[in-house]
Design a protein around this motif. Sequence first.
Motif, PDB file in Angstrom:
ATOM      1  N   VAL A   1      89.926  -9.244  53.577  1.00 11.91           N
ATOM      2  CA  VAL A   1      89.915  -8.081  54.461  1.00 11.91           C
ATOM      3  C   VAL A   1      88.618  -7.941  55.242  1.00 11.91           C
ATOM      4  O   VAL A   1      88.632  -7.691  56.444  1.00 11.91           O
ATOM      5  CB  VAL A   1      90.196  -6.796  53.647  1.00 11.91           C
ATOM      6  N   ARG A   2      87.485  -8.111  54.572  1.00 11.87           N
ATOM      7  CA  ARG A   2      86.187  -7.857  55.220  1.00 11.87           C
ATOM      8  C   ARG A   2      85.347  -9.108  55.450  1.00 11.87           C
ATOM      9  O   ARG A   2      84.254  -9.006  55.998  1.00 11.87           O
ATOM     10  CB  ARG A   2      85.377  -6.887  54.357  1.00 11.87           C
ATOM     11  N   ASP A   3      85.822 -10.253  54.947  1.00 17.09           N
ATOM     12  CA  ASP A   3      85.069 -11.506  55.011  1.00 17.09           C
ATOM     13  C   ASP A   3      83.670 -11.332  54.411  1.00 17.09           C
ATOM     14  O   ASP A   3      82.672 -11.759  54.970  1.00 17.09           O
ATOM     15  CB  ASP A   3      84.976 -12.035  56.447  1.00 17.09           C
ATOM     16  N   GLN A   4      83.627 -10.666  53.251  1.00 20.30           N
ATOM     17  CA  GLN A   4      82.380 -10.419  52.538  1.00 20.30           C
ATOM     18  C   GLN A   4      82.541 -10.785  51.075  1.00 20.30           C
ATOM     19  O   GLN A   4      83.659 -10.847  50.555  1.00 20.30           O
ATOM     20  CB  GLN A   4      81.982  -8.939  52.612  1.00 20.30           C
ATOM     21  N   PHE A   5      81.414 -10.989  50.408  1.00 21.85           N
ATOM     22  CA  PHE A   5      81.405 -11.236  48.965  1.00 21.85           C
ATOM     23  C   PHE A   5      80.287 -10.421  48.347  1.00 21.85           C
ATOM     24  O   PHE A   5      79.170 -10.399  48.855  1.00 21.85           O
ATOM     25  CB  PHE A   5      81.178 -12.729  48.672  1.00 21.85           C
ATOM     26  N   CYS A   6      80.610  -9.740  47.266  1.00 19.98           N
ATOM     27  CA  CYS A   6      79.621  -8.959  46.518  1.00 19.98           C
ATOM     28  C   CYS A   6      79.410  -9.649  45.175  1.00 19.98           C
ATOM     29  O   CYS A   6      80.363  -9.826  44.409  1.00 19.98           O
ATOM     30  CB  CYS A   6      80.123  -7.535  46.317  1.00 19.98           C
ATOM     31  N   GLU A   7      78.186 -10.060  44.922  1.00 15.62           N
ATOM     32  CA  GLU A   7      77.874 -10.804  43.697  1.00 15.62           C
ATOM     33  C   GLU A   7      78.209 -10.012  42.434  1.00 15.62           C
ATOM     34  O   GLU A   7      78.680 -10.566  41.450  1.00 15.62           O
ATOM     35  CB  GLU A   7      76.386 -11.186  43.695  1.00 15.62           C
ATOM     36  N   PHE A   8      77.954  -8.712  42.454  1.00 14.74           N
ATOM     37  CA  PHE A   8      78.199  -7.883  41.278  1.00 14.74           C
ATOM     38  C   PHE A   8      79.250  -6.838  41.618  1.00 14.74           C
ATOM     39  O   PHE A   8      78.977  -5.879  42.329  1.00 14.74           O
ATOM     40  CB  PHE A   8      76.903  -7.222  40.806  1.00 14.74           C
ATOM     41  N   GLN A   9      80.445  -7.045  41.113  1.00 13.87           N
ATOM     42  CA  GLN A   9      81.590  -6.194  41.426  1.00 13.87           C
ATOM     43  C   GLN A   9      81.994  -5.425  40.167  1.00 13.87           C
ATOM     44  O   GLN A   9      82.190  -6.018  39.116  1.00 13.87           O
ATOM     45  CB  GLN A   9      82.757  -7.071  41.894  1.00 13.87           C
ATOM     46  N   ASP A  10      82.116  -4.103  40.281  1.00  5.20           N
ATOM     47  CA  ASP A  10      82.604  -3.306  39.160  1.00  5.20           C
ATOM     48  C   ASP A  10      84.061  -3.639  38.907  1.00  5.20           C
ATOM     49  O   ASP A  10      84.806  -3.994  39.828  1.00  5.20           O
ATOM     50  CB  ASP A  10      82.484  -1.806  39.467  1.00  5.20           C
ATOM     51  N   SER A  11      84.485  -3.469  37.662  1.00  7.61           N
ATOM     52  CA  SER A  11      85.891  -3.683  37.322  1.00  7.61           C
ATOM     53  C   SER A  11      86.752  -2.637  38.004  1.00  7.61           C
ATOM     54  O   SER A  11      86.365  -1.472  38.120  1.00  7.61           O
ATOM     55  CB  SER A  11      86.102  -3.584  35.810  1.00  7.61           C
ATOM     56  N   THR A  12      87.915  -3.065  38.445  1.00  5.92           N
ATOM     57  CA  THR A  12      88.863  -2.149  39.064  1.00  5.92           C
ATOM     58  C   THR A  12      89.498  -1.279  37.988  1.00  5.92           C
ATOM     59  O   THR A  12      89.848  -1.764  36.918  1.00  5.92           O
ATOM     60  CB  THR A  12      89.962  -2.945  39.802  1.00  5.92           C
ATOM     61  N   ILE A  13      89.629  -0.010  38.282  1.00 10.68           N
ATOM     62  CA  ILE A  13      90.287   0.908  37.360  1.00 10.68           C
ATOM     63  C   ILE A  13      91.634   1.275  37.974  1.00 10.68           C
ATOM     64  O   ILE A  13      91.681   1.854  39.067  1.00 10.68           O
ATOM     65  CB  ILE A  13      89.427   2.169  37.127  1.00 10.68           C
ATOM     66  N   GLY A  14      92.702   0.921  37.302  1.00 10.26           N
ATOM     67  CA  GLY A  14      94.054   1.174  37.822  1.00 10.26           C
ATOM     68  C   GLY A  14      94.403   0.180  38.909  1.00 10.26           C
ATOM     69  O   GLY A  14      94.932  -0.878  38.647  1.00 10.26           O
ATOM     70  N   ALA A  15      94.071   0.528  40.146  1.00 10.59           N
ATOM     71  CA  ALA A  15      94.322  -0.375  41.281  1.00 10.59           C
ATOM     72  C   ALA A  15      93.457   0.063  42.457  1.00 10.59           C
ATOM     73  O   ALA A  15      93.002   1.200  42.510  1.00 10.59           O
ATOM     74  CB  ALA A  15      95.792  -0.359  41.679  1.00 10.59           C
ATOM     75  N   ALA A  16      93.230  -0.864  43.361  1.00 12.27           N
ATOM     76  CA  ALA A  16      92.499  -0.573  44.602  1.00 12.27           C
ATOM     77  C   ALA A  16      93.404  -0.994  45.757  1.00 12.27           C
ATOM     78  O   ALA A  16      94.208  -1.917  45.632  1.00 12.27           O
ATOM     79  CB  ALA A  16      91.186  -1.334  44.642  1.00 12.27           C
ATOM     80  N   PHE A  17      93.256  -0.311  46.883  1.00 12.28           N
ATOM     81  CA  PHE A  17      94.084  -0.587  48.052  1.00 12.28           C
ATOM     82  C   PHE A  17      93.224  -1.116  49.186  1.00 12.28           C
ATOM     83  O   PHE A  17      92.154  -0.582  49.475  1.00 12.28           O
ATOM     84  CB  PHE A  17      94.792   0.700  48.508  1.00 12.28           C
TER      85      PHE A  17
END
Length: 182
Positions: free
Chosen positions: A27-43
């Motif tokens: 979607v954003r053509d980005q990468f985040c080295e440290f990503q929090d765990s998803t809770i439930g779901a993300a859109f």
Amino acid sequence: MSLTRSIKVVMMGEVGVGKTSVATRLVRDQFCEFQDSTIGAAFFHLERDDTSVEIWDTAGQERYRSLVPMYVRGAGALVLVVDVKDPRSLTTLMEPWRHMLPHDCVVVVVRNKADLLKGAPPTDFVDDEHELTIEPILASAKTGEGCEELLTTILSLASPIVHHPNITTLESPSAAADKRCC
């Protein structure tokens, strides 16, 4: 350009395989080295060519798996994200998800974290039951490798969202205010 079709995509997989990172790369053509765990779901939402793509990134923790069927309903594509170094076969990896998969939906397996291979070939991926109609995609959300191939595959194979005429869509309050009766 007007959007002529919509596709619902659901990302599934175990904790830490990079589902959110793959979705963010698409979607954003980005990468985040440290990503929090998803809770439930993300859109996530993406528009490409004439297509609106809705991406539902489901949590990998077992305690949230009961929510997955709700997100899977109406999906045109399911993306099963697995770690490229995971030696298990597709049959084993699919086991927690198998009962949730609709029969009319394309399943794409993404072997994420290809950047960790450091030039070594990936281990063979065993499809014991010959369940896949397309080859797994080798990708890296970190470098972007394989992500365009994934998106192209989804756009070409996914079924569009079916809008049922007997389901009423609620209007926003501002749209309803424009249709005054007096």
